[in-house]
Design a protein around this motif. Structure first.
Motif, short mmCIF file in Angstrom:
data_model
loop_
_atom_site.label_atom_id
_atom_site.label_comp_id
_atom_site.label_asym_id
_atom_site.label_seq_id
_atom_site.Cartn_x
_atom_site.Cartn_y
_atom_site.Cartn_z
N CYS A 1 -10.55 8.61 9.66
CA CYS A 1 -9.63 8.28 10.86
C CYS A 1 -9.83 9.72 11.78
O CYS A 1 -9.76 10.84 11.34
N LEU B 1 -7.80 10.59 13.65
CA LEU B 1 -6.55 11.50 13.93
C LEU B 1 -6.48 12.61 12.93
O LEU B 1 -5.96 13.57 12.85
N THR B 2 -6.95 12.03 11.67
CA THR B 2 -7.19 12.98 10.57
C THR B 2 -8.00 14.15 10.79
O THR B 2 -7.51 15.49 10.50
N PHE C 1 -4.22 10.58 7.83
CA PHE C 1 -3.33 10.56 8.82
C PHE C 1 -2.27 9.53 8.70
O PHE C 1 -1.09 9.65 8.69
N ILE C 2 -2.82 8.29 8.58
CA ILE C 2 -2.12 6.89 8.67
C ILE C 2 -1.26 6.92 7.55
O ILE C 2 -0.07 6.53 7.78
N ASP C 3 -1.81 7.13 6.32
CA ASP C 3 -1.08 7.14 5.18
C ASP C 3 0.42 8.32 5.17
O ASP C 3 1.35 7.81 4.56
N TYR D 1 1.60 9.98 8.03
CA TYR D 1 2.52 9.94 8.94
C TYR D 1 3.16 8.23 9.55
O TYR D 1 4.27 8.27 10.15
N ILE D 2 2.31 7.17 9.24
CA ILE D 2 2.54 5.77 9.65
C ILE D 2 2.96 5.02 8.63
O ILE D 2 4.21 4.50 8.62
N GLU D 3 2.30 5.04 7.53
CA GLU D 3 2.46 4.06 6.41
C GLU D 3 3.86 4.46 5.58
O GLU D 3 3.75 5.68 5.37
N GLU E 1 5.07 0.19 2.95
CA GLU E 1 3.98 0.31 2.68
C GLU E 1 3.42 -1.39 2.00
O GLU E 1 2.27 -1.68 1.90
N THR F 1 1.35 -3.42 4.38
CA THR F 1 0.24 -2.79 4.89
C THR F 1 -1.02 -3.88 5.26
O THR F 1 -1.67 -4.00 6.32
N ARG G 1 -2.50 -4.58 9.25
CA ARG G 1 -3.94 -4.15 9.57
C ARG G 1 -4.11 -5.36 10.59
O ARG G 1 -5.04 -5.30 11.45
#
Length: 67
Positions: A6, A8-9, A29-31, A33-35, A41, A44, A48
């Motif tokens: 990603c 963002l990562t 990043f996703i895991d 900050y978001i998930e 979780e 998910t 997606r």
């Protein structure tokens, strides 16, 4: 999912490195900050495709407005 890291990562790790902080966890990043923050979780596999459909419709809307 795609084997591509990603963006963002990459940006987050760059900023953390320049601030003297530790890198993000390997999950990215996703895991981090978001998930589990924006959606649970266990959803998910629902989130997606929902995001993919949202992005697809936004592109279709953009193309239709440009015509």
């Amino acid at each position: 999912m795609t084997g591509v890291e990603c963006p963002l990562t990459l940006v987050e790790d760059w900023a953390r490195r320049h601030a003297g902080e530790a890198r993000l966890p390997a999950s990215g990043f996703i895991d981090h900050y978001i998930e589990g923050v924006i959606y649970p979780e266990e959803y998910t596999n629902v989130a997606r495709p929902a995001v993919a459909v949202l992005v697809l419709f936004s592109y279709v809307g953009y193309v239709l407005r440009r015509q």
